[in-house]
Design an enzyme around this catalytic site. Structure first.
Site, PDB file in Angstrom:
ATOM      1  CE  LYS A 294       1.907 -10.865  -1.960  1.00  0.00           C
ATOM      2  NZ  LYS A 294       0.677 -10.039  -1.522  1.00  0.00           N
TER       3      LYS A 294
ATOM      4  N   GLY B  47       7.931   3.651  -2.095  1.00  0.00           N
ATOM      5  CA  GLY B  47       7.418   2.842  -4.039  1.00  0.00           C
ATOM      6  C   GLY B  47       6.213   3.788  -4.179  1.00  0.00           C
ATOM      7  CG  ASN B  48       2.541   1.349  -7.462  1.00  0.00           C
ATOM      8  OD1 ASN B  48       2.219   1.341  -6.309  1.00  0.00           O
ATOM      9  ND2 ASN B  48       2.496   2.061  -8.388  1.00  0.00           N
TER      10      ASN B  48
ATOM     11  N   GLY C 290       3.630   3.839  -1.879  1.00  0.00           N
ATOM     12  CA  GLY C 290       3.624   4.969  -0.266  1.00  0.00           C
ATOM     13  C   GLY C 290       3.136   6.228  -1.560  1.00  0.00           C
ATOM     14  CE1 TYR C 291       4.195  10.843  -6.467  1.00  0.00           C
ATOM     15  CE2 TYR C 291       3.124   8.687  -8.555  1.00  0.00           C
ATOM     16  CZ  TYR C 291       3.558  10.824  -8.108  1.00  0.00           C
ATOM     17  OH  TYR C 291       2.552  11.251  -8.987  1.00  0.00           O
TER      18      TYR C 291
ATOM     19  N   GLY D 115       7.687   4.424   3.241  1.00  0.00           N
ATOM     20  CA  GLY D 115       8.142   4.222   1.933  1.00  0.00           C
ATOM     21  C   GLY D 115       7.642   5.256   0.717  1.00  0.00           C
TER      22      GLY D 115
HETATM   23  N1  GLU Z   1       0.585  -7.081  -4.243  1.00  0.00           N
HETATM   24  C1  GLU Z   1      -1.057  -6.731  -4.188  1.00  0.00           C
HETATM   25  C2  GLU Z   1      -1.656  -7.058  -3.121  1.00  0.00           C
HETATM   26  O1  GLU Z   1      -0.858  -7.683  -2.023  1.00  0.00           O
HETATM   27  C3  GLU Z   1      -1.784  -7.111  -5.079  1.00  0.00           C
HETATM   28  C4  GLU Z   1      -2.014  -8.677  -5.311  1.00  0.00           C
HETATM   29  C5  GLU Z   1      -3.451  -8.757  -6.686  1.00  0.00           C
HETATM   30  O2  GLU Z   1      -3.540  -7.463  -6.926  1.00  0.00           O
HETATM   31  O3  GLU Z   1      -3.888  -9.350  -6.879  1.00  0.00           O
HETATM   32  O4  GLU Z   1      -2.506  -6.788  -2.423  1.00  0.00           O
END
Ligand code: GLU
Length: 436
Positions: free
Chosen positions: A111, A232-233, A235-236, A230
């Site tokens: 991350k 955003g992407n 929640g929507y 929420g």
């Molecule tokens: N950010 C998203 C998650 O936390 C997607 C991560 C990804 O596709 O690598 O699952």
């Protein structure tokens, strides 16, 4: 405010206690693997120097945590938020390791994050920041090393700038044979993205919702009420796919507050109104657009305490904690955000018999379609949306059944059951490699 990395370690320790007896002949190896999993393999940090529109330069703190790569390349998004911290990024990378193991996709966990409020940057400053982050990452990532993606406040456009910058850096080093597209996922369709990626997290969550409803014995979807914190992407798309299948989405919220409409709201109209007015709380005044005449404005805290069947936290972490967990009235919670419930709150919810589908299972649809995107990039052959949806469904359904089976067999809550299946897969692979 609780430390998210400490929370993730506390969860791992609990899981280890439950799994220990399965490893009676390999106790030492098991203990070593668990110890290793408490800390990411490596956490990079830097200060990015970014040229601002007025010609000045500004510094932003940035991180990339690579937690574990036993099952495959590190995988996980990049978050732009003013509350990003090293501890948060470490926790999120740990959860990515479990998440990839849950649906069985061949990745480990990673991350990234930058401490920034992107709303305060112009488009050009955002681009400069993203390119500078890609410079920092260029020699730490690759299709077989670490594959970043979007997360909170990061978009396909941001991935496009990063791919471009990464490709420039490869060329500078003469590495023109490398595949830059397979190094980032969540890209726009025109630049190697996958059909279905944008909606994937929400859609995957609704695939899980369908199986959960069956297990809970509801027989008529229209009677199933859902509140979503929420919009955003994630929640929507959750709201949209749930409403299309006949569920009653009664509340949604954004950072400014929420709306509660007992007879159900229309997610598309609500999104259209949010875009036009800046927040869902401004939507009740415009009945024609949003069709919410019997609704009322509520706070984000009130969304969590509504008397609904299913509660879906789809925003940030730690929103359900020891002080409000006992006020949750929902029968089940589907965690679409990462880490929205603290360990103390988990205990209270479990005591109150609230069924929990944890983040690493509920929102795994996003990274699973990232995997499909990566596979398409490596093949150079692109699938239809139908291909993507058809391939996602069995992975989400199997992950849900594995969780349910573990939950029934071991009499544990949904989080423990999911983590037990995930941690077991990771530990087994680490033992198989013989490197611990
Ligand atoms: N950010 C998203 C998650 O936390 C997607 C991560 C990804 O596709 O690598 O699952």
């Amino acid at each position: 405010m609780s430390n998210p990395h400490k929370n993730s370690v506390a969860q791992l320790e609990q899981v280890a206690q439950l799994l220990k007896s399965d490893y009676s002949d390999k106790e030492l190896l098991f203990d070593k693997a668990i110890e290793k999993l408490k800390t990411p393999d490596v956490v990079y940090e830097t200060e990015l120097e970014v040229t601002m529109d007025d010609g000045s330069s500004k510094k932003f703190k940035a991180f990339r945590s690579q937690h574990n790569n036993a099952r495959g390349p590190y995988k996980g998004g990049i978050r732009y938020h003013q509350d990003v911290s090293k501890e948060e990024v470490k926790a999120l990378s740990t959860w990515m390791t479990w998440k990839c193991a849950v649906t069985g996709i061949p990745y480990g966990g990673g991350k990234g994050g930058i401490i920034v409020d992107p709303k305060k940057l112009s488009e050009k400053e955002l681009e400069n920041l993203s390119r500078s982050y890609a410079d920092f990452l260029s020699d730490k990532i690759g299709p077989w090393v670490d594959v970043p993606a979007p997360d909170v406040n990061t978009t396909g456009q941001i991935m496009a700038w990063m791919v471009d910058q990464y490709q420039k850096n490869l060329s500078k080093k003469g590495l023109i044979q490398e595949n830059p597209l397979g190094t980032f996922t969540g890209k726009p369709l025109a630049l190697g993205g996958s059909e279905g990626r944008e909606e994937a997290t929400g859609l995957g969550g609704v695939m899980v919702l369908e199986r959960l409803i069956e297990k809970m014995g509801f027989d008529y979807k229209k009677n199933v009420s859902i509140a979503i914190q929420g919009f955003g992407n994630v929640g929507y798309w959750f709201a949209k796919h749930a409403a299309e299948r006949g569920y009653n989405v009664v509340a949604v919220s954004d950072s400014k507050g929420g709306v509660y409409v007992p007879e159900g709201l229309n997610p598309d109209k609500t999104m259209e109104c949010k875009r036009a007015n800046g927040s869902v709380v401004k939507c009740l005044c415009n009945e024609k657009l949003c069709d919410m005449k019997n609704g009322k404005v509520i706070t984000n805290e009130e969304v969590l305490e509504l008397d609904v069947d299913i509660l879906v936290p789809a925003a940030l972490e730690n929103v359900i904690h020891k002080d409000n967990a006992s006020k949750v009235k929902a029968k089940a919670i589907i965690e679409m955000a990462n880490g929205p419930i603290t360990p103390e709150a988990d205990k209270i919810l479990s005591k109150n018999n609230i069924i929990l589908v944890p983040d690493v299972l509920a929102n795994a649809g996003g990274v699973t379609v990232s995997y499909f995107e990566w596979a398409q990039n490596l093949q150079g052959y692109y699938w239809t949306r139908q291909d993507v949806v058809e391939k996602l469904l069995p992975l989400m359904e199997n992950a849900f059944s594995d969780m349910w089976e573990m939950k029934e067999d071991h009499k544990v809550d949904g989080r423990m059951a999911t983590y037990m299946t995930a941690v077991k897969k990771v530990v087994d692979t680490m033992i198989l490699r013989g490197s611990i």
